[in-house]
Design a protein around this motif. Structure first.
Motif, PDB file in Angstrom:
ATOM      1  N   LYS A  68      -9.490 -12.791  -4.590  1.00 33.64           N
ATOM      2  CA  LYS A  68     -10.652 -12.233  -3.747  1.00 33.64           C
ATOM      3  C   LYS A  68     -11.581 -11.435  -4.641  1.00 33.64           C
ATOM      4  CE  LYS A  68      -8.807 -12.053   0.709  1.00 33.64           C
ATOM      5  NZ  LYS A  68      -8.195 -10.990   1.909  1.00 33.64           N
ATOM      6  N   LYS A  69     -10.954 -10.671  -5.519  1.00 29.16           N
ATOM      7  CA  LYS A  69     -11.732  -9.735  -6.454  1.00 29.16           C
ATOM      8  C   LYS A  69     -12.383 -10.579  -7.456  1.00 29.16           C
ATOM      9  CE  LYS A  69      -8.404  -5.965  -5.904  1.00 29.16           C
ATOM     10  NZ  LYS A  69      -7.383  -4.841  -6.529  1.00 29.16           N
ATOM     11  N   ARG A  70     -12.352 -11.799  -7.612  1.00 30.83           N
ATOM     12  CA  ARG A  70     -13.243 -12.329  -8.749  1.00 30.83           C
ATOM     13  C   ARG A  70     -14.338 -12.884  -8.156  1.00 30.83           C
ATOM     14  NH1 ARG A  70      -8.419 -16.566 -10.746  1.00 30.83           N
ATOM     15  NH2 ARG A  70      -7.198 -14.816 -11.917  1.00 30.83           N
ATOM     16  N   ASN A 115      -4.996 -11.647  -3.275  1.00 32.86           N
ATOM     17  CA  ASN A 115      -5.994 -10.531  -3.228  1.00 32.86           C
ATOM     18  C   ASN A 115      -6.693 -10.522  -4.766  1.00 32.86           C
ATOM     19  OD1 ASN A 115      -5.068  -9.346  -0.928  1.00 32.86           O
ATOM     20  ND2 ASN A 115      -3.765  -8.003  -1.701  1.00 32.86           N
ATOM     21  N   LYS A 116      -5.955 -10.796  -5.667  1.00 34.66           N
ATOM     22  CA  LYS A 116      -6.492 -11.173  -6.868  1.00 34.66           C
ATOM     23  C   LYS A 116      -7.689 -12.229  -7.119  1.00 34.66           C
ATOM     24  CE  LYS A 116      -5.182 -11.364 -11.913  1.00 34.66           C
ATOM     25  NZ  LYS A 116      -3.859 -11.800 -12.550  1.00 34.66           N
ATOM     26  N   THR A 137       0.765  -1.168   0.121  1.00 30.95           N
ATOM     27  CA  THR A 137       0.057  -0.021  -0.026  1.00 30.95           C
ATOM     28  C   THR A 137       1.074   1.332  -0.008  1.00 30.95           C
ATOM     29  OG1 THR A 137      -0.035   0.116   2.488  1.00 30.95           O
ATOM     30  CG2 THR A 137      -1.717  -1.212   1.334  1.00 30.95           C
TER      31      THR A 137
END
Length: 108
Positions: free
Chosen positions: A106-108, A103-104, A60
């Motif tokens: 989770k976004k799906r 993280n990728k 971040t």
């Protein structure tokens, strides 16, 4: 940079290059990475012109005081500096790749 509370996206990307063993690109010219630390977050200890050190979240770019772990942008966030362990670049790369993949997903 002493009043900064987080790194720019370009500076975070520059740290990513450094973690991968590459030279710091132009966006990271003011960054002086000292060492990599891993706990619940991957952080890079940075020295700004040799005056003071801060910890930067490797994903971040949020900055923390290196001694106290207090976030420079929010008094509610504190990084447990006692739980951080110094790691090498290969370990940091592996952790970072796992985290980004999670993280990728989770976004799906």
């Amino acid at each position: 940079m002493s009043t900064a509370t987080h790194l720019t996206d370009g500076a975070v990307a520059a740290l990513g290059h450094w973690i991968q063993g590459k030279a710091l690109p132009h966006a990271g010219r003011d960054l002086k990475p000292v060492r990599l630390l891993l706990g619940q977050r991957l952080v890079v200890e940075l020295s700004f012109h040799g005056r003071h050190q801060v910890l930067a979240d490797g994903i971040t770019g949020v900055l923390y005081d290196a001694r106290t772990g207090h976030c420079l942008s929010s008094s509610r966030l504190v990084l447990d500096v006692g739980a951080l362990a110094e790691v090498g670049k290969p370990q940091a790369q592996a952790w970072l790749l796992q985290r980004l993949a999670a993280n990728k997903a989770k976004k799906r």
